[in-house]
Motif scaffolding. Structure first.
Motif, PDB file in Angstrom:
ATOM      1  N   HIS A 162       9.820 -10.097   5.250  1.00 11.39           N
ATOM      2  CA  HIS A 162      10.289  -8.703   5.284  1.00 11.39           C
ATOM      3  C   HIS A 162      11.808  -8.711   5.103  1.00 11.39           C
ATOM      4  O   HIS A 162      12.551  -8.913   6.063  1.00 11.39           O
ATOM      5  CB  HIS A 162       9.918  -8.035   6.603  1.00 11.39           C
ATOM      6  N   PRO A 163      12.308  -8.502   3.881  1.00 12.98           N
ATOM      7  CA  PRO A 163      13.750  -8.617   3.628  1.00 12.98           C
ATOM      8  C   PRO A 163      14.573  -7.410   4.067  1.00 12.98           C
ATOM      9  O   PRO A 163      15.797  -7.473   4.089  1.00 12.98           O
ATOM     10  CB  PRO A 163      13.820  -8.782   2.107  1.00 12.98           C
ATOM     11  N   GLY A 164      13.927  -6.311   4.419  1.00 17.06           N
ATOM     12  CA  GLY A 164      14.677  -5.103   4.752  1.00 17.06           C
ATOM     13  C   GLY A 164      15.106  -5.035   6.201  1.00 17.06           C
ATOM     14  O   GLY A 164      14.717  -5.851   7.038  1.00 17.06           O
ATOM     15  N   THR A 165      15.941  -4.062   6.484  1.00 18.57           N
ATOM     16  CA  THR A 165      16.372  -3.755   7.851  1.00 18.57           C
ATOM     17  C   THR A 165      16.519  -2.240   7.951  1.00 18.57           C
ATOM     18  O   THR A 165      16.370  -1.530   6.953  1.00 18.57           O
ATOM     19  CB  THR A 165      17.748  -4.368   8.184  1.00 18.57           C
ATOM     20  N   SER A 166      16.851  -1.758   9.118  1.00 20.30           N
ATOM     21  CA  SER A 166      17.224  -0.349   9.225  1.00 20.30           C
ATOM     22  C   SER A 166      18.565  -0.153   8.512  1.00 20.30           C
ATOM     23  O   SER A 166      19.302  -1.114   8.272  1.00 20.30           O
ATOM     24  CB  SER A 166      17.369   0.043  10.695  1.00 20.30           C
ATOM     25  N   ASP A 167      18.882   1.086   8.163  1.00 15.82           N
ATOM     26  CA  ASP A 167      20.186   1.352   7.543  1.00 15.82           C
ATOM     27  C   ASP A 167      21.313   0.957   8.483  1.00 15.82           C
ATOM     28  O   ASP A 167      22.380   0.507   8.052  1.00 15.82           O
ATOM     29  CB  ASP A 167      20.305   2.834   7.180  1.00 15.82           C
ATOM     30  N   PHE A 168      21.071   1.105   9.791  1.00 14.97           N
ATOM     31  CA  PHE A 168      22.087   0.755  10.778  1.00 14.97           C
ATOM     32  C   PHE A 168      22.430  -0.733  10.721  1.00 14.97           C
ATOM     33  O   PHE A 168      23.567  -1.132  10.949  1.00 14.97           O
ATOM     34  CB  PHE A 168      21.588   1.128  12.180  1.00 14.97           C
ATOM     35  N   GLY A 169      21.422  -1.568  10.392  1.00 11.66           N
ATOM     36  CA  GLY A 169      21.641  -3.010  10.389  1.00 11.66           C
ATOM     37  C   GLY A 169      21.752  -3.624   9.009  1.00 11.66           C
ATOM     38  O   GLY A 169      21.650  -4.839   8.865  1.00 11.66           O
ATOM     39  N   LYS A 170      21.994  -2.801   7.976  1.00  9.96           N
ATOM     40  CA  LYS A 170      21.964  -3.343   6.614  1.00  9.96           C
ATOM     41  C   LYS A 170      23.080  -4.344   6.334  1.00  9.96           C
ATOM     42  O   LYS A 170      22.962  -5.163   5.423  1.00  9.96           O
ATOM     43  CB  LYS A 170      21.998  -2.214   5.591  1.00  9.96           C
ATOM     44  N   ALA A 171      24.148  -4.312   7.134  1.00 11.78           N
ATOM     45  CA  ALA A 171      25.223  -5.291   6.944  1.00 11.78           C
ATOM     46  C   ALA A 171      24.759  -6.700   7.288  1.00 11.78           C
ATOM     47  O   ALA A 171      25.375  -7.682   6.875  1.00 11.78           O
ATOM     48  CB  ALA A 171      26.434  -4.919   7.798  1.00 11.78           C
ATOM     49  N   LYS A 172      23.654  -6.811   8.036  1.00 11.29           N
ATOM     50  CA  LYS A 172      23.138  -8.120   8.444  1.00 11.29           C
ATOM     51  C   LYS A 172      22.090  -8.672   7.475  1.00 11.29           C
ATOM     52  O   LYS A 172      21.547  -9.741   7.711  1.00 11.29           O
ATOM     53  CB  LYS A 172      22.505  -8.013   9.838  1.00 11.29           C
ATOM     54  N   ARG A 173      21.788  -7.925   6.420  1.00 13.85           N
ATOM     55  CA  ARG A 173      20.719  -8.354   5.517  1.00 13.85           C
ATOM     56  C   ARG A 173      21.082  -9.645   4.796  1.00 13.85           C
ATOM     57  O   ARG A 173      22.181  -9.795   4.267  1.00 13.85           O
ATOM     58  CB  ARG A 173      20.434  -7.267   4.477  1.00 13.85           C
ATOM     59  N   TRP A 174      20.131 -10.543   4.755  1.00 16.70           N
ATOM     60  CA  TRP A 174      20.269 -11.773   3.973  1.00 16.70           C
ATOM     61  C   TRP A 174      20.163 -11.396   2.498  1.00 16.70           C
ATOM     62  O   TRP A 174      19.346 -10.540   2.145  1.00 16.70           O
ATOM     63  CB  TRP A 174      19.136 -12.724   4.372  1.00 16.70           C
ATOM     64  N   PRO A 175      20.944 -12.001   1.603  1.00 11.00           N
ATOM     65  CA  PRO A 175      20.888 -11.637   0.183  1.00 11.00           C
ATOM     66  C   PRO A 175      19.484 -11.803  -0.400  1.00 11.00           C
ATOM     67  O   PRO A 175      18.771 -12.761  -0.089  1.00 11.00           O
ATOM     68  CB  PRO A 175      21.875 -12.617  -0.463  1.00 11.00           C
ATOM     69  N   LEU A 176      19.115 -10.870  -1.275  1.00 13.82           N
ATOM     70  CA  LEU A 176      17.762 -10.867  -1.831  1.00 13.82           C
ATOM     71  C   LEU A 176      17.463 -12.118  -2.649  1.00 13.82           C
ATOM     72  O   LEU A 176      16.328 -12.608  -2.654  1.00 13.82           O
ATOM     73  CB  LEU A 176      17.557  -9.621  -2.698  1.00 13.82           C
ATOM     74  N   ASP A 177      18.477 -12.655  -3.357  1.00 15.81           N
ATOM     75  CA  ASP A 177      18.212 -13.853  -4.168  1.00 15.81           C
ATOM     76  C   ASP A 177      17.858 -15.048  -3.276  1.00 15.81           C
ATOM     77  O   ASP A 177      17.113 -15.939  -3.686  1.00 15.81           O
ATOM     78  CB  ASP A 177      19.409 -14.175  -5.067  1.00 15.81           C
TER      79      ASP A 177
END
Length: 205
Positions: A162-177
């Motif tokens: 599950h690569p997504g997060t809440s909008d609040f936590g999007k700065a913590k998202r691991w890069p999609l590649d």
């Protein structure tokens, strides 16, 4: 002990039906927030809020544990009229949350897993630190739906990503590649299928 859990409406599906809980109280924040600028609905919301808090106070709980550490958690803790209110100490809260707790706990470190940090709040109750486990509620209908899906795509052993997060936590998202590279390695090295899950507005990812 009788354990009740207060949860916002937007996150209730992670809690309702949990086998370790005796009761779930749903805080309808999302619905109420829509009525703040409508005078007619605001009055109705205020009556609902009064009934909501009255119902919590009427249960006469002995202890409340505030894991939130913010103003929302503080208001629930304080307005519940519970005599023993356990929360985090100053420096570990936001929005002056610590003012509303009768017992304040300082975690031994800020660089610890969030589960371990939350478990520290139970020490004043005599609960020794232990390994925490995330468990989700389950249902027969959900299990059947998942099994039907796996059969329809011919999937055996698999890993869910599950690569997504809440909008609040999007700065913590691991890069999609990197998720893509990980999925390839799982498929090639482990010979397992990869199923990608998404939430609202995340399918393009």
């Amino acid at each position: 002990a009788h354990i009740a859990f207060v949860v916002e409406d937007k996150a209730k599906d992670v809690v309702v039906g949990h086998p370790d809980l005796d009761e779930v109280v749903v805080f309808p924040r999302k619905r109420w927030s829509k009525h703040l600028w409508n005078p007619i609905r605001l009055v109705r919301t205020l009556f609902e809020a009064s009934s909501y808090l009255g119902a919590i106070r009427g249960k006469a709980f002995d202890v409340v544990v505030d894991f939130q550490g913010n103003l929302k958690g503080a208001m629930h803790s304080w307005l519940s009229n519970v005599p023993v209110r356990i929360g985090f100490a100053r420096g570990h809260t936001m929005e002056l949350n610590h003012w509303f707790s009768t017992i304040r706990v300082a975690p031994y470190s800020e660089n610890i897993n969030r589960v371990d940090k939350f478990l520290a709040l139970l020490q004043p109750l005599g609960v020794a630190p232990s390994l925490g486990k995330y468990r989700l509620p389950s249902s027969m209908s959900s299990a059947a739906a998942v099994e039907d899906y796996l059969q329809s795509v011919g999937c055996g052993r698999y890993v869910l990503v599950h690569p997504g997060t809440s909008d609040f936590g999007k700065a913590k998202r691991w890069p999609l590649d990197r998720f893509a590279a990980l999925a390839n390695r799982i498929n090639v090295d482990l010979r397992m299928s990869v199923i990608v899950a998404w939430g609202p507005d995340e399918r393009p990812m």
